[in-house]
Design a protein around this motif. Structure first.
Motif, short mmCIF file in Angstrom:
data_model
loop_
_atom_site.label_atom_id
_atom_site.label_comp_id
_atom_site.label_asym_id
_atom_site.label_seq_id
_atom_site.Cartn_x
_atom_site.Cartn_y
_atom_site.Cartn_z
N UNK A 74 -7.13 57.71 -30.25
CA UNK A 74 -7.19 58.98 -30.97
C UNK A 74 -7.15 60.17 -30.01
N UNK A 75 -7.93 60.08 -28.93
CA UNK A 75 -7.94 61.17 -27.95
C UNK A 75 -6.56 61.36 -27.33
N UNK A 130 -1.80 64.46 -26.50
CA UNK A 130 -0.34 64.53 -26.41
C UNK A 130 0.22 65.53 -27.42
N UNK A 131 -0.31 65.51 -28.62
CA UNK A 131 0.14 66.45 -29.65
C UNK A 131 -0.12 67.89 -29.21
N UNK A 132 -1.35 68.15 -28.76
CA UNK A 132 -1.70 69.51 -28.32
C UNK A 132 -0.81 69.99 -27.18
N UNK A 133 -0.61 69.14 -26.19
CA UNK A 133 0.20 69.53 -25.03
C UNK A 133 1.64 69.79 -25.44
N UNK A 134 2.15 68.96 -26.34
CA UNK A 134 3.53 69.12 -26.79
C UNK A 134 3.71 70.40 -27.61
N UNK A 187 -8.05 68.32 -22.34
CA UNK A 187 -7.57 68.31 -20.97
C UNK A 187 -6.08 68.47 -20.87
N UNK A 188 -5.54 67.90 -19.80
CA UNK A 188 -4.12 68.01 -19.54
C UNK A 188 -3.56 66.67 -19.11
N UNK A 189 -2.52 66.74 -18.30
CA UNK A 189 -1.84 65.53 -17.82
C UNK A 189 -2.80 64.59 -17.07
#
Length: 120
Positions: free
Chosen positions: A29-30, A35-39, A47-49
């Motif tokens: 889920x995290x 991934x959704x947020x970063x995209x 967080x990030x990558x």
């Protein structure tokens, strides 16, 4: 590892399986949210990558534990695991899917999930 489980051996592993699956579900889920947020936003409260890579690494560690035990992970959304076994002289998989409270199903190895039957 080509391990063949008895029903009792597979059931004795279930507390550990469920613990790892609970962690895997949270990571899944995290990672999906991150991934959704970063995209879509370019940033995430998760967080990030580097955090995404850490989540992926932990998922790989958990999947490695299953492999070391001889337990087959057939899917992660939902989590589906099979324990190779023999019942009445036939090759079967004792199967458990995320959300079930106990190991209570099997299927012939060649049939897969659609051939599930309750354990005798």
């Amino acid at each position: 590892m080509n391990r063949i489980f008895t029903v009792d051996e597979a059931r004795s592993l279930m507390p550990l399986v469920r613990g790892y699956v609970d962690e895997l579900v949270g990571l899944r889920a995290d990672l999906a949210e991150l991934a959704h947020d970063l995209r879509n936003e370019g940033r995430s409260p998760l967080g990030g990558i580097p955090e995404a890579k850490a989540f992926e690494a932990r998922v790989a560690e958990i999947l490695g534990w299953f492999e070391e035990q001889g337990v087959e992970v057939k899917g992660i959304a939902p989590v589906l695991v099979d324990f190779p076994a023999v019942l009445d002289g036939r090759s079967v998989r004792l199967c458990w899917i995320e959300g079930e409270t106990a190991l209570g199903w099997y299927h012939l190895s060649e049939l897969g999930f659609p051939g599930r039957r309750r354990l005798p």
